[in-house]
Design a protein around this motif. Sequence first.
Motif, PDB file in Angstrom:
ATOM      1  N   MET A   1       0.856  -1.178   0.000  1.00  0.00           N
ATOM      2  CA  MET A   1       0.000   0.000   0.000  1.00  0.00           C
ATOM      3  C   MET A   1       0.896   1.233   0.000  1.00  0.00           C
ATOM      4  O   MET A   1       1.880   1.276   0.715  1.00  0.00           O
ATOM      5  N   ASN A   2       0.523   2.237  -0.774  1.00  0.00           N
ATOM      6  CA  ASN A   2       1.415   3.390  -0.827  1.00  0.00           C
ATOM      7  C   ASN A   2       1.163   4.366   0.330  1.00  0.00           C
ATOM      8  O   ASN A   2       0.163   4.287   1.037  1.00  0.00           O
ATOM      9  N   HIS A   3       2.115   5.254   0.507  1.00  0.00           N
ATOM     10  CA  HIS A   3       2.144   6.205   1.615  1.00  0.00           C
ATOM     11  C   HIS A   3       0.863   7.046   1.691  1.00  0.00           C
ATOM     12  O   HIS A   3       0.304   7.231   2.772  1.00  0.00           O
ATOM     13  N   ASP A   4       0.395   7.544   0.571  1.00  0.00           N
ATOM     14  CA  ASP A   4      -0.798   8.404   0.553  1.00  0.00           C
ATOM     15  C   ASP A   4      -2.049   7.654   0.991  1.00  0.00           C
ATOM     16  O   ASP A   4      -2.874   8.186   1.734  1.00  0.00           O
ATOM     17  N   VAL A   5      -2.186   6.424   0.539  1.00  0.00           N
ATOM     18  CA  VAL A   5      -3.358   5.620   0.927  1.00  0.00           C
ATOM     19  C   VAL A   5      -3.337   5.363   2.428  1.00  0.00           C
ATOM     20  O   VAL A   5      -4.368   5.480   3.100  1.00  0.00           O
ATOM     21  N   LEU A   6      -2.170   5.029   2.974  1.00  0.00           N
ATOM     22  CA  LEU A   6      -2.062   4.804   4.419  1.00  0.00           C
ATOM     23  C   LEU A   6      -2.370   6.077   5.209  1.00  0.00           C
ATOM     24  O   LEU A   6      -3.004   6.017   6.262  1.00  0.00           O
ATOM     25  N   GLN A   7      -1.917   7.222   4.713  1.00  0.00           N
ATOM     26  CA  GLN A   7      -2.235   8.493   5.377  1.00  0.00           C
ATOM     27  C   GLN A   7      -3.737   8.715   5.424  1.00  0.00           C
ATOM     28  O   GLN A   7      -4.280   9.100   6.464  1.00  0.00           O
ATOM     29  N   ILE A   8      -4.390   8.492   4.318  1.00  0.00           N
ATOM     30  CA  ILE A   8      -5.842   8.701   4.258  1.00  0.00           C
ATOM     31  C   ILE A   8      -6.565   7.723   5.183  1.00  0.00           C
ATOM     32  O   ILE A   8      -7.471   8.113   5.916  1.00  0.00           O
ATOM     33  N   LEU A   9      -6.148   6.454   5.176  1.00  0.00           N
ATOM     34  CA  LEU A   9      -6.786   5.468   6.053  1.00  0.00           C
ATOM     35  C   LEU A   9      -6.562   5.810   7.532  1.00  0.00           C
ATOM     36  O   LEU A   9      -7.490   5.702   8.343  1.00  0.00           O
ATOM     37  N   GLY A  10      -5.344   6.221   7.886  1.00  0.00           N
ATOM     38  CA  GLY A  10      -5.074   6.622   9.267  1.00  0.00           C
ATOM     39  C   GLY A  10      -5.906   7.821   9.680  1.00  0.00           C
ATOM     40  O   GLY A  10      -6.496   7.840  10.766  1.00  0.00           O
ATOM     41  N   ALA A  45       1.663   8.450  12.922  1.00  0.00           N
ATOM     42  CA  ALA A  45       2.955   8.712  13.555  1.00  0.00           C
ATOM     43  C   ALA A  45       4.068   7.934  12.859  1.00  0.00           C
ATOM     44  O   ALA A  45       5.147   8.475  12.608  1.00  0.00           O
ATOM     45  N   TRP A  46       3.806   6.677  12.530  1.00  0.00           N
ATOM     46  CA  TRP A  46       4.802   5.877  11.825  1.00  0.00           C
ATOM     47  C   TRP A  46       5.133   6.487  10.465  1.00  0.00           C
ATOM     48  O   TRP A  46       6.301   6.583  10.081  1.00  0.00           O
ATOM     49  N   LEU A  47       4.107   6.936   9.756  1.00  0.00           N
ATOM     50  CA  LEU A  47       4.337   7.565   8.449  1.00  0.00           C
ATOM     51  C   LEU A  47       5.118   8.871   8.600  1.00  0.00           C
ATOM     52  O   LEU A  47       5.988   9.180   7.781  1.00  0.00           O
ATOM     53  N   ALA A  48       4.814   9.632   9.651  1.00  0.00           N
ATOM     54  CA  ALA A  48       5.559  10.864   9.903  1.00  0.00           C
ATOM     55  C   ALA A  48       7.021  10.548  10.206  1.00  0.00           C
ATOM     56  O   ALA A  48       7.929  11.257   9.750  1.00  0.00           O
TER      57      ALA A  48
END
Length: 87
Positions: A1-10, A45-48
Motif C-alpha cells: 500500500m502506498n504512503h498516501d493511501v495509508l495516510q488517508i486510512l489513518g 505517527a509511523w508515516l511521519a
Amino acid sequence: MNHDVLQILGALTVLGGYVANQLGWTGPRSLGYLIANTLGAGVLAWLAWTSRDWGFLLLEGVWAIVSAAGLLSALRSRRPADPTATA
C-alpha cells in the motif's frame, strides 16, 4: 500500500472515532473510540517518522501514546476482579 493511501486510512480512522464521539454514538472512554484513535494516530505517527516530518510526528505520536494509555486503562477497568487476589 502506498504512503498516501495509508495516510488517508489513518486520518479516516481518527476522524471516524471523533465523529462517532461527537454524534453521541460512542463515548471518549469506549473501546471503539480508543482503538480508532490509537490505530489511526499510530499509523500516522509511523508515516511521519518515515518521512521525517517532525512536527506531525510530535502531534500524532503524542496522540497515539495518550490514546494507547487510555485504551490500556479502559481494558484494565473492564477486567473482572480476581477473587483469589489478596488486598
